[in-house]
Design a protein around this motif. Structure first.
Motif, PDB file in Angstrom:
ATOM      1  N   GLU A  25       0.827  -1.207   0.000  1.00 26.66           N
ATOM      2  CA  GLU A  25       0.000   0.000   0.000  1.00 26.66           C
ATOM      3  C   GLU A  25       0.867   1.264   0.000  1.00 26.66           C
ATOM      4  O   GLU A  25       0.500   2.279  -0.601  1.00 26.66           O
ATOM      5  N   SER A  26       2.008   1.203   0.667  1.00 29.24           N
ATOM      6  CA  SER A  26       2.894   2.373   0.713  1.00 29.24           C
ATOM      7  C   SER A  26       3.376   2.770  -0.675  1.00 29.24           C
ATOM      8  O   SER A  26       3.622   3.955  -0.947  1.00 29.24           O
ATOM      9  N   ALA A  27       3.513   1.787  -1.569  1.00 26.84           N
ATOM     10  CA  ALA A  27       3.954   2.087  -2.931  1.00 26.84           C
ATOM     11  C   ALA A  27       2.891   2.874  -3.686  1.00 26.84           C
ATOM     12  O   ALA A  27       3.196   3.813  -4.426  1.00 26.84           O
ATOM     13  N   TYR A  28       1.623   2.481  -3.519  1.00 25.79           N
ATOM     14  CA  TYR A  28       0.539   3.213  -4.174  1.00 25.79           C
ATOM     15  C   TYR A  28       0.504   4.662  -3.679  1.00 25.79           C
ATOM     16  O   TYR A  28       0.288   5.604  -4.444  1.00 25.79           O
ATOM     17  N   GLN A  29       0.709   4.848  -2.392  1.00 25.25           N
ATOM     18  CA  GLN A  29       0.675   6.190  -1.825  1.00 25.25           C
ATOM     19  C   GLN A  29       1.832   7.042  -2.331  1.00 25.25           C
ATOM     20  O   GLN A  29       1.705   8.258  -2.493  1.00 25.25           O
ATOM     21  N   SER A  33      -1.349   9.359  -8.097  1.00 26.25           N
ATOM     22  CA  SER A  33      -1.905  10.684  -7.792  1.00 26.25           C
ATOM     23  C   SER A  33      -3.004  10.535  -6.744  1.00 26.25           C
ATOM     24  O   SER A  33      -3.506   9.439  -6.489  1.00 26.25           O
ATOM     25  N   SER A  34      -3.408  11.656  -6.173  1.00 25.05           N
ATOM     26  CA  SER A  34      -4.446  11.618  -5.153  1.00 25.05           C
ATOM     27  C   SER A  34      -5.773  11.111  -5.733  1.00 25.05           C
ATOM     28  O   SER A  34      -6.525  10.403  -5.051  1.00 25.05           O
ATOM     29  N   THR A  35      -6.031  11.430  -7.003  1.00 27.00           N
ATOM     30  CA  THR A  35      -7.264  10.958  -7.646  1.00 27.00           C
ATOM     31  C   THR A  35      -7.255   9.445  -7.789  1.00 27.00           C
ATOM     32  O   THR A  35      -8.249   8.771  -7.475  1.00 27.00           O
ATOM     33  N   ARG A  36      -6.142   8.897  -8.263  1.00 35.26           N
ATOM     34  CA  ARG A  36      -6.043   7.440  -8.419  1.00 35.26           C
ATOM     35  C   ARG A  36      -6.138   6.744  -7.062  1.00 35.26           C
ATOM     36  O   ARG A  36      -6.782   5.700  -6.933  1.00 35.26           O
ATOM     37  N   GLN A  37      -5.484   7.301  -6.049  1.00 34.56           N
ATOM     38  CA  GLN A  37      -5.552   6.703  -4.716  1.00 34.56           C
ATOM     39  C   GLN A  37      -6.982   6.708  -4.187  1.00 34.56           C
ATOM     40  O   GLN A  37      -7.440   5.717  -3.598  1.00 34.56           O
ATOM     41  N   TYR A  38      -7.696   7.796  -4.419  1.00 32.16           N
ATOM     42  CA  TYR A  38      -9.070   7.908  -3.931  1.00 32.16           C
ATOM     43  C   TYR A  38      -9.968   6.872  -4.607  1.00 32.16           C
ATOM     44  O   TYR A  38     -10.737   6.159  -3.926  1.00 32.16           O
ATOM     45  N   ILE A 114      -7.671   0.130 -19.611  1.00 31.39           N
ATOM     46  CA  ILE A 114      -7.103   1.368 -19.065  1.00 31.39           C
ATOM     47  C   ILE A 114      -7.767   1.730 -17.739  1.00 31.39           C
ATOM     48  O   ILE A 114      -7.121   2.293 -16.852  1.00 31.39           O
ATOM     49  N   THR A 115      -9.043   1.371 -17.586  1.00 34.01           N
ATOM     50  CA  THR A 115      -9.716   1.630 -16.314  1.00 34.01           C
ATOM     51  C   THR A 115      -9.133   0.741 -15.220  1.00 34.01           C
ATOM     52  O   THR A 115      -8.906   1.181 -14.086  1.00 34.01           O
ATOM     53  N   LYS A 116      -8.879  -0.531 -15.573  1.00 34.33           N
ATOM     54  CA  LYS A 116      -8.271  -1.446 -14.598  1.00 34.33           C
ATOM     55  C   LYS A 116      -6.922  -0.924 -14.125  1.00 34.33           C
ATOM     56  O   LYS A 116      -6.625  -0.889 -12.924  1.00 34.33           O
ATOM     57  N   ASP A 117      -6.078  -0.560 -15.082  1.00 36.67           N
ATOM     58  CA  ASP A 117      -4.739  -0.118 -14.709  1.00 36.67           C
ATOM     59  C   ASP A 117      -4.768   1.199 -13.947  1.00 36.67           C
ATOM     60  O   ASP A 117      -3.954   1.423 -13.045  1.00 36.67           O
ATOM     61  N   TYR A 118      -5.669   2.092 -14.307  1.00 33.72           N
ATOM     62  CA  TYR A 118      -5.721   3.397 -13.646  1.00 33.72           C
ATOM     63  C   TYR A 118      -6.184   3.261 -12.197  1.00 33.72           C
ATOM     64  O   TYR A 118      -5.581   3.838 -11.289  1.00 33.72           O
ATOM     65  N   ILE A 119      -7.242   2.482 -11.983  1.00 39.35           N
ATOM     66  CA  ILE A 119      -7.787   2.346 -10.631  1.00 39.35           C
ATOM     67  C   ILE A 119      -7.021   1.312  -9.807  1.00 39.35           C
ATOM     68  O   ILE A 119      -6.830   1.472  -8.601  1.00 39.35           O
ATOM     69  N   SER A 120      -6.573   0.246 -10.448  1.00 39.10           N
ATOM     70  CA  SER A 120      -5.723  -0.771  -9.793  1.00 39.10           C
ATOM     71  C   SER A 120      -6.370  -1.385  -8.559  1.00 39.10           C
ATOM     72  O   SER A 120      -5.721  -1.569  -7.522  1.00 39.10           O
TER      73      SER A 120
END
Length: 405
Positions: A25-29, A33-38, A114-120
């Motif tokens: 999870e620390s890697a995602y943070q 971006s804040s939008t992708r994390q949200y 692209i939605t899968k990769d963006y939201i992850s």
């Protein structure tokens, strides 16, 4: 409890996927971006909430019969099935409808990917959910949205429009089509591969994409036949592939995206070439591969056999050749995923990308995308459509399996 299906994998999923290492999870943070994390947190939280319901569904309803029903019906909704089935629509002269449906199916894979990769967002955890699948590689992909749901509902929506508004088919047949599609969609939940939110997301993307093509494909198809048609499609593909979002994990769905969209590039070149070969036309029309009811069953069989043999042979023999060509043209392409190794030499931990790699996009799924093998997929899959639209009709002409003038 009935056994889990673990059979063959698709040959187009890269070896790198077998070395999948989950990013912390620390890697995602640190990277997203804040939008992708949200968005990722929002979907992941909902998936986590649904897991007890998904596990309860399996405990209550699983049986050997339903396992087989949903696993094998799911095979009718995978991209390999569509790759084999779509050429027949062109071979039997369905023209613009066949081209439109091909674009709908293949670009739905792009929009889903692209939605899968963006939201992850992750898939439902196994255990407690049991993942029932013939293709273990799919479990390495992210969950939201469900790609099966996306292109199945996109396909059904597009076909339903033609059935009810163009062909004036009975509503009963359209209902049967939707029932078949819903069986595939329900199977994604039953098999523990997706959550309800994954399926809902796939449904929304698929239906909206189909409506978009219903509204605009005729004009786009006319554009493809113009002198600059293939150049427009090349520009679209270049923009689509060079802007793919990077995911931290080695999610192989980006490979499916490259393969699917490359087929549509070949379709544009193939259609463009066919329009400029009047000796292949039927009744002076260039908008469909020559076919009518005067062809005998044997002639239709020969046409299908020619195309299938050529496509399969091209797929089998072109891979080493195209990889060699790409290596010659782009010798510096390719990076090695950054992992540490334990004392036994196994990849076992995730290394957070450097700021430079984050800025340049050279992290995560880039390791799957920027390879000679992946670049070679563009001409390989482009060639499939060229075979269907140019090489096969020339063979029909030479072998005398064309319809009467």
């Amino acid at each position: 409890m009935p056994p889990r299906f673990q059979l063959d994998e698709d040959d187009d999923h890269p070896d790198g996927a077998t070395a999948f290492v989950k990013a912390p999870e620390s890697a995602y943070q640190a990277v997203y971006s804040s939008t992708r994390q949200y968005l990722r947190h929002l979907v992941a939280k909902e998936v986590e909430r649904e897991i007890p319901q998904l596990a309860a569904i399996q405990r209550q309803f699983r049986s050997p019969f339903l396992d087989k029903l949903f696993v094998y019906s799911g095979m009718l909704g995978n991209h390999s099935f569509f790759m084999l089935a779509l050429p027949f629509l062109h071979i039997f002269g369905l023209g613009r409808f066949a081209r439109g449906l091909s674009f709908v199916v293949l670009w739905s894979i792009y929009f889903s990917g692209i939605t899968k990769d963006y939201i992850s967002a992750p898939r439902p955890k196994s255990p407690p959910v049991t993942q029932i699948t013939r293709s273990p590689a799919h479990t390495l992909e992210y969950g939201f949205p469900s790609t099966h749901t996306t292109y199945v509902l996109a396909t059904i929506t597009y076909i339903s429009y033609f059935m009810l508004n163009v062909w004036e088919t009975s509503l009963v047949w359209a209902i049967c089509l939707w029932i078949g599609g819903l069986i595939i969609v329900i199977g994604r939940i039953y098999c523990g591969l997706h959550s309800f939110i994954d399926v809902a997301g796939g449904a929304i993307i698929g239906i909206l994409e189909a409506l978009l093509f219903i509204g605009f494909f005729d004009r786009f198809d006319d554009l493809l036949a113009t002198t600059a048609g293939p150049l427009y499609m090349s520009a679209i593909l270049y923009a689509a592939l060079t802007t793919l979002p990077r995911s931290l994990d080695l999610c192989p769905c980006c490979i499916d995206t490259v393969c699917a969209t490359s087929v549509t590039l070949g379709l544009s070149f193939g259609y463009w070439g066919y329009v400029r070969m009047p000796f292949l036309w039927h009744n002076g029309r260039s908008d469909y591969i020559a076919w009518d009811h005067t062809l005998t069953a044997w002639q239709n069989f020969v046409r299908c056999a020619i195309s299938l043999v050529l496509v399969i042979a091209w797929k089998f023999f072109s891979k080493p050749l195209m990889i060699s060509v790409v290596k010659l043209l782009f010798p510096r392409v390719g990076i090695v995923p950054k992992h540490t190794k334990d004392t036994n030499g196994h990849k076992n931990s995730f290394v957070i990308p450097s700021p430079g790699d984050i800025k340049s996009g050279r992290y995560g799924s880039y390791a799957l995308m920027a390879t000679h093998e992946n670049l070679a997929r563009i001409p390989i899959y482009c060639g499939i459509s060229l075979i269907v639209y140019v090489v096969s009709p020339v063979c029909y002409y030479l072998l005398g399996v064309m319809p009467n003038p």
